[in-house]
Design an enzyme around this catalytic site. Structure first.
Site, PDB file in Angstrom:
ATOM      1  CE  LYS A  39      -0.478  -0.129   5.043  1.00  0.00           C
ATOM      2  NZ  LYS A  39      -1.429  -0.186   6.176  1.00  0.00           N
ATOM      3  NE  ARG A 137      -6.350   0.819  11.268  1.00  0.00           N
ATOM      4  CZ  ARG A 137      -5.102   0.615  10.850  1.00  0.00           C
ATOM      5  NH1 ARG A 137      -4.273   1.634  10.741  1.00  0.00           N
ATOM      6  NH2 ARG A 137      -4.670  -0.582  10.545  1.00  0.00           N
ATOM      7  CE1 TYR A 266      11.360  32.214   2.528  1.00  0.00           C
ATOM      8  CE2 TYR A 266      11.511  29.818   2.455  1.00  0.00           C
ATOM      9  CZ  TYR A 266      11.283  31.028   1.817  1.00  0.00           C
ATOM     10  OH  TYR A 266      10.974  31.051   0.477  1.00  0.00           O
ATOM     11  CG  MET A 314       8.012  23.753  -2.023  1.00  0.00           C
ATOM     12  SD  MET A 314       6.768  24.712  -2.907  1.00  0.00           S
ATOM     13  CE  MET A 314       5.696  25.215  -1.560  1.00  0.00           C
TER      14      MET A 314
END
Length: 377
Positions: A39, A137, A266, A314
């Site tokens: 998965k 779940r 930043y 990013m």
């Protein structure tokens, strides 16, 4: 790696490592079947190549999270049994039957939808009842299993092929919760038997359960993270030596010397304490390198560890290079993997990012191309 014309950030996946892991896991399994769980795009490694290699090495079943993931495997010619482990809506019944997928089932509505489509298409739906023994779940409570089993037994195009649960603390040796879950699972099996339903495939063990809890092996074991060579949790003496399949690399994009007092990235969270050699790398959080690793992690350049400095942006990030290391633009950088005598693992990065290795590798984005080695068994 020839990346002419491409942004030089990529992952290399060794399919021979996948095959070796499958064989190692099968050697310690007491179950007659092993499901390779692929998965989330094969835990970020590539679902189709990993599934193919796993089947070649002896995996009997494949596990996916969604119908869409199962269809992708079928579209690539994979014919092995595939179980959808997650939620399936009644509206997906036709796709389930058309593609020959097995599904986790825990409510009657999906069972009825599968039966209707099965009758229309002239096909049988094979389902695995999911029992919630303590994850909280998806899944039936153990006391509800008999009722649904009897309901499904009355359907003419649905076969209850399996019944399974998922262990919440199998990676914690000595935790009594695993034993409690297995006791609840046994109670669910007894409820089914009392209802006249005896599925052929019982399964409970995940990667950790496979390696630490032989009493949970039953008729099939499931493994995902161990298939790609990562331990389910740090700090545990795992009985199998796994081979990490993935290496994540980039190249140096710029090298410069910055004088003392120069801020980086930043927020100015890092300031050079003296004259420092700084390399900029064309990789960032949009590629899946976690921003949480800002000022925490290291990368490998020419076999040396270089700390990440400043905030990971990013598309780029910066690292401090030792003064005596002659780094050049284009030099290979290892984010995860080995270089020289050093290694940075997904588990190491996970610890620094306050997460798990699963999230690190699953988070490597699709804009990072994967290249495969060992493609011939």
């Amino acid at each position: 790696m020839d990346l002419d014309g491409m942004r030089p950030t990529w992952a290399e996946v060794d399919l021979n490592a996948v095959r070796a892991n499958i064989r190692a896991l099968k050697r310690i399994s007491k179950a007659p079947r092993l499901m390779a769980v692929v998965k989330a795009n094969g835990y970020g490694h590539g679902a189709v190549p990993v599934a193919t290699a796993a089947i070649e090495a002896g995996a009997d079943w494949l596990g996916v999270a969604s119908v869409e993931e199962g269809v992708t495997l079928r579209r690539h010619g994979i014919s092995a049994p595939i179980l959808v482990l997650g939620y399936v809506s009644p509206g997906q019944a036709e796709a389930v039957l058309t593609e020959g997928l097995r599904v986790a089932l825990f409510d009657g509505e999906l069972g009825q939808a599968l039966n209707r489509e099965g009758r229309r298409l002239g096909r049988w739906a094979r389902v695995h009842l999911k029992v919630d023994t303590g994850m909280g779940r998806i899944g039936l409570q153990p006391a509800e299993v008999g009722r649904l089993g009897r309901e499904l037994a009355r359907l003419d195009h649905v076969e209850v092929e399996g019944v399974f649960t998922h262990l919440a603390t199998a990676d914690e040796p000595g935790n009594p919760y695993t034993r409690l879950q297995l006791e609840r699972y046994e109670a669910a099996l007894a409820e089914l038997a009392a209802a006249g339903v005896r599925p052929a495939i019982r399964h409970a063990a995940n990667s950790a359960g496979l390696m630490l809890h032989p009493e949970a092996h039953y008729d099939m074991v499931r493994s995902g993270i161990a298939v790609v060579g990562l331990p389910p949790a740090p700090g545990v003496a795992w009985p199998v030596k796994l081979a990490p399949a993935l290496t994540w690399k980039t190249r140096v994009g710029l090298v410069k010397w910055l004088e003392a007092g120069h801020s980086i990235s930043y927020g100015c969270t890092y300031t050079t304490a003296r004259r420092e050699q700084i390399a900029t790398l064309p990789v960032g959080y949009a590629d899946g390198y976690p921003r949480r690793l800002s000022n925490r992690a290291q990368v490998l350049i020419r076999g040396r560890r270089c700390p990440v400095v400043g905030v990971v942006t990013m598309d780029q990030m910066m690292v401090r290079v030792p003064d005596d290391l002659p780094v050049r633009v284009g030099d290979e950088v290892v984010l995860i993997g080995r270089q020289g005598g050093e290694e940075i693992t997904a588990t190491e990065l996970a610890g620094l990012a306050d997460t798990i290795s699963y999230e690190i590798v699953c988070g490597i984005s699709r804009r990072v191309p994967r290249f495969y080695g060992g493609e011939t068994a």
